[in-house]
Write a protein that holds these residues in place. Structure first.
Motif, PDB file in Angstrom:
ATOM      1  N   ALA A   3       0.946  -1.151   0.034  1.00 45.41           N
ATOM      2  CA  ALA A   3      -0.058  -0.082  -0.044  1.00 45.41           C
ATOM      3  C   ALA A   3       0.963   1.103  -0.072  1.00 45.41           C
ATOM      4  O   ALA A   3       2.055   1.242   0.665  1.00 45.41           O
ATOM      5  CB  ALA A   3      -0.905   0.304   1.161  1.00 45.41           C
ATOM      6  N   GLN A   4       0.567   2.347  -0.612  1.00 39.67           N
ATOM      7  CA  GLN A   4       1.055   3.440  -0.641  1.00 39.67           C
ATOM      8  C   GLN A   4       0.074   4.691  -0.325  1.00 39.67           C
ATOM      9  O   GLN A   4      -0.975   4.696  -0.818  1.00 39.67           O
ATOM     10  CB  GLN A   4       1.717   3.896  -2.132  1.00 39.67           C
ATOM     11  N   ALA A 108      -8.269  -8.000  -2.307  1.00 41.79           N
ATOM     12  CA  ALA A 108      -7.199  -8.753  -1.552  1.00 41.79           C
ATOM     13  C   ALA A 108      -6.878  -7.877  -0.190  1.00 41.79           C
ATOM     14  O   ALA A 108      -6.482  -8.711   0.763  1.00 41.79           O
ATOM     15  CB  ALA A 108      -6.099  -9.332  -2.325  1.00 41.79           C
ATOM     16  N   ALA A 109      -6.744  -6.781  -0.154  1.00 42.70           N
ATOM     17  CA  ALA A 109      -6.388  -6.037   0.994  1.00 42.70           C
ATOM     18  C   ALA A 109      -7.398  -6.088   1.982  1.00 42.70           C
ATOM     19  O   ALA A 109      -7.142  -6.096   3.195  1.00 42.70           O
ATOM     20  CB  ALA A 109      -6.194  -4.440   0.575  1.00 42.70           C
ATOM     21  N   LEU A 110      -8.743  -6.038   1.612  1.00 45.59           N
ATOM     22  CA  LEU A 110      -9.942  -6.105   2.340  1.00 45.59           C
ATOM     23  C   LEU A 110      -9.629  -7.614   3.034  1.00 45.59           C
ATOM     24  O   LEU A 110     -10.017  -7.663   4.394  1.00 45.59           O
ATOM     25  CB  LEU A 110     -11.127  -6.000   1.659  1.00 45.59           C
ATOM     26  N   GLN A 111      -9.433  -8.601   2.355  1.00 44.72           N
ATOM     27  CA  GLN A 111      -9.339  -9.835   2.747  1.00 44.72           C
ATOM     28  C   GLN A 111      -8.395  -9.844   3.806  1.00 44.72           C
ATOM     29  O   GLN A 111      -8.531 -10.611   5.212  1.00 44.72           O
ATOM     30  CB  GLN A 111      -9.212 -10.876   1.862  1.00 44.72           C
ATOM     31  N   ALA A 112      -7.385  -9.214   3.625  1.00 47.30           N
ATOM     32  CA  ALA A 112      -5.938  -9.243   4.386  1.00 47.30           C
ATOM     33  C   ALA A 112      -6.200  -8.773   5.988  1.00 47.30           C
ATOM     34  O   ALA A 112      -6.036  -9.117   6.842  1.00 47.30           O
ATOM     35  CB  ALA A 112      -4.672  -8.763   3.716  1.00 47.30           C
ATOM     36  N   LEU A 113      -7.210  -7.479   5.866  1.00 47.76           N
ATOM     37  CA  LEU A 113      -7.568  -6.948   7.038  1.00 47.76           C
ATOM     38  C   LEU A 113      -8.288  -7.917   7.790  1.00 47.76           C
ATOM     39  O   LEU A 113      -8.454  -8.033   9.034  1.00 47.76           O
ATOM     40  CB  LEU A 113      -8.112  -5.454   6.655  1.00 47.76           C
ATOM     41  N   ALA A 114      -9.218  -8.319   7.147  1.00 49.35           N
ATOM     42  CA  ALA A 114     -10.260  -9.000   7.967  1.00 49.35           C
ATOM     43  C   ALA A 114      -9.860 -10.331   8.385  1.00 49.35           C
ATOM     44  O   ALA A 114     -10.309 -10.911   9.488  1.00 49.35           O
ATOM     45  CB  ALA A 114     -11.550  -9.418   6.801  1.00 49.35           C
ATOM     46  N   HIS A 115      -8.870 -11.010   7.720  1.00 51.91           N
ATOM     47  CA  HIS A 115      -8.395 -12.431   8.140  1.00 51.91           C
ATOM     48  C   HIS A 115      -6.968 -12.163   8.995  1.00 51.91           C
ATOM     49  O   HIS A 115      -6.473 -13.388   9.322  1.00 51.91           O
ATOM     50  CB  HIS A 115      -8.405 -13.253   7.027  1.00 51.91           C
ATOM     51  N   GLU A 116      -6.464 -11.282   8.990  1.00 51.19           N
ATOM     52  CA  GLU A 116      -4.961 -11.224   9.861  1.00 51.19           C
ATOM     53  C   GLU A 116      -5.361 -11.567  11.206  1.00 51.19           C
ATOM     54  O   GLU A 116      -6.258 -10.978  11.735  1.00 51.19           O
ATOM     55  CB  GLU A 116      -4.534  -9.474   9.760  1.00 51.19           C
ATOM     56  N   SER A 196       0.529  -3.337   8.544  1.00 49.04           N
ATOM     57  CA  SER A 196       1.463  -4.500   8.012  1.00 49.04           C
ATOM     58  C   SER A 196       0.426  -5.398   7.290  1.00 49.04           C
ATOM     59  O   SER A 196       1.114  -5.707   6.064  1.00 49.04           O
ATOM     60  CB  SER A 196       1.811  -5.046   9.192  1.00 49.04           C
ATOM     61  N   ALA A 197      -0.682  -5.533   7.575  1.00 47.00           N
ATOM     62  CA  ALA A 197      -1.581  -6.357   6.700  1.00 47.00           C
ATOM     63  C   ALA A 197      -1.748  -5.991   5.331  1.00 47.00           C
ATOM     64  O   ALA A 197      -1.994  -6.554   4.504  1.00 47.00           O
ATOM     65  CB  ALA A 197      -2.733  -6.594   7.491  1.00 47.00           C
ATOM     66  N   ILE A 198      -1.861  -4.609   5.334  1.00 44.88           N
ATOM     67  CA  ILE A 198      -1.725  -4.117   3.830  1.00 44.88           C
ATOM     68  C   ILE A 198      -0.695  -3.838   3.132  1.00 44.88           C
ATOM     69  O   ILE A 198      -0.962  -2.972   2.181  1.00 44.88           O
ATOM     70  CB  ILE A 198      -2.921  -2.824   3.853  1.00 44.88           C
TER      71      ILE A 198
END
Length: 230
Positions: A3-4, A108-116, A196-198
């Motif tokens: 992410a930037q 994918a970023a949404l899923q990373a936040l939800a499942h981290e 970090s997750a994103i």
């Protein structure tokens, strides 16, 4: 995932107040923006890109008079319907309240936040939007919660994925350049995990009262923008 910083969000009680704040604080007049029928808001934009923050810009946003979000039951993004934020803007004037992060794959970023494992954050729905500009058609996907919440007092970014055209492609140089972005928060460790997750682990986060801090180079010298709990 990486992410930037895509853009800073400065909220104002009215767009006219936001323009006056920009001229007084940053020494420049913001460029044109547009309306957001989906959210009942409108904005003005400024290029703040630098070597460290390519394609970054600043958005001054306000509720558009007489407009409401087009989706029933939806509150405006960036907490613009929140009474506490509205009172703060009325009393203290326009202020940095949030930022938006550009990602290559928003879903994918949404899923990373939800499942981290240590995050489990609902960043909202992924909405599709578009707008025609002289430089071409802007198309993007953006995360928006039905309750409009920014999360972590604005220090956890809204996520955006742009199509082939980016707004800064048509933005002239403004004399502004983004220097740094950092945050303090009582739950600094949780915020750091979410960032970090994103793929935004490089953003400095320290324990403390909620505050989002952006430093810019301007024609008037370095300027620091702070949210200070709004």
């Amino acid at each position: 995932m990486r992410a930037q910083l895509d853009h800073l969000v400065v909220a104002a009680a009215s767009l006219a107040e936001g323009v006056a704040w920009c001229e007084a604080t940053l020494g420049v007049t913001p460029g044109p923006g547009g309306s957001h029928p989906l959210m009942g808001t409108h904005n003005r934009l400024l290029n703040i890109a630098s070597a460290a923050f390519p394609q970054a810009y600043l958005e001054i946003i306000a509720i558009e008079p007489g407009k409401q979000p087009s989706r029933p039951g939806t509150r405006r993004w960036f907490d613009l319907d929140d009474p506490v934020l509205q009172a703060g803007l009325a009393q203290r004037g326009p202020r940095l309240v949030h930022f938006v992060a550009r990602v290559p794959d928003a879903r994918a970023a949404l899923q990373a936040l939800a499942h981290e494992e240590h995050a489990h954050i609902d960043r909202g729905h992924l909405l599709e939007a578009s707008r025609d500009t002289p430089a071409g058609r802007l198309e993007w996907q953006i995360t928006v919660r039905d309750d409009g919440q920014r999360l972590f007092y604005g220090a956890l970014p809204t996520l955006i994925q742009w199509g082939p055209v980016h707004p800064t492609d048509a933005m002239p140089a403004s004399g502004l350049a983004m220097r740094s972005l950092q945050a303090t928060h009582p739950r600094a460790a949780d915020l750091a995990v979410a960032l970090s997750a994103i793929g935004m682990a490089g953003m400095a986060v320290q324990p403390g009262a909620p505050n989002l801090v952006a430093e810019l180079d301007t024609p008037r010298g370095p300027v620091t923008l702070q949210s200070e709990g709004l």
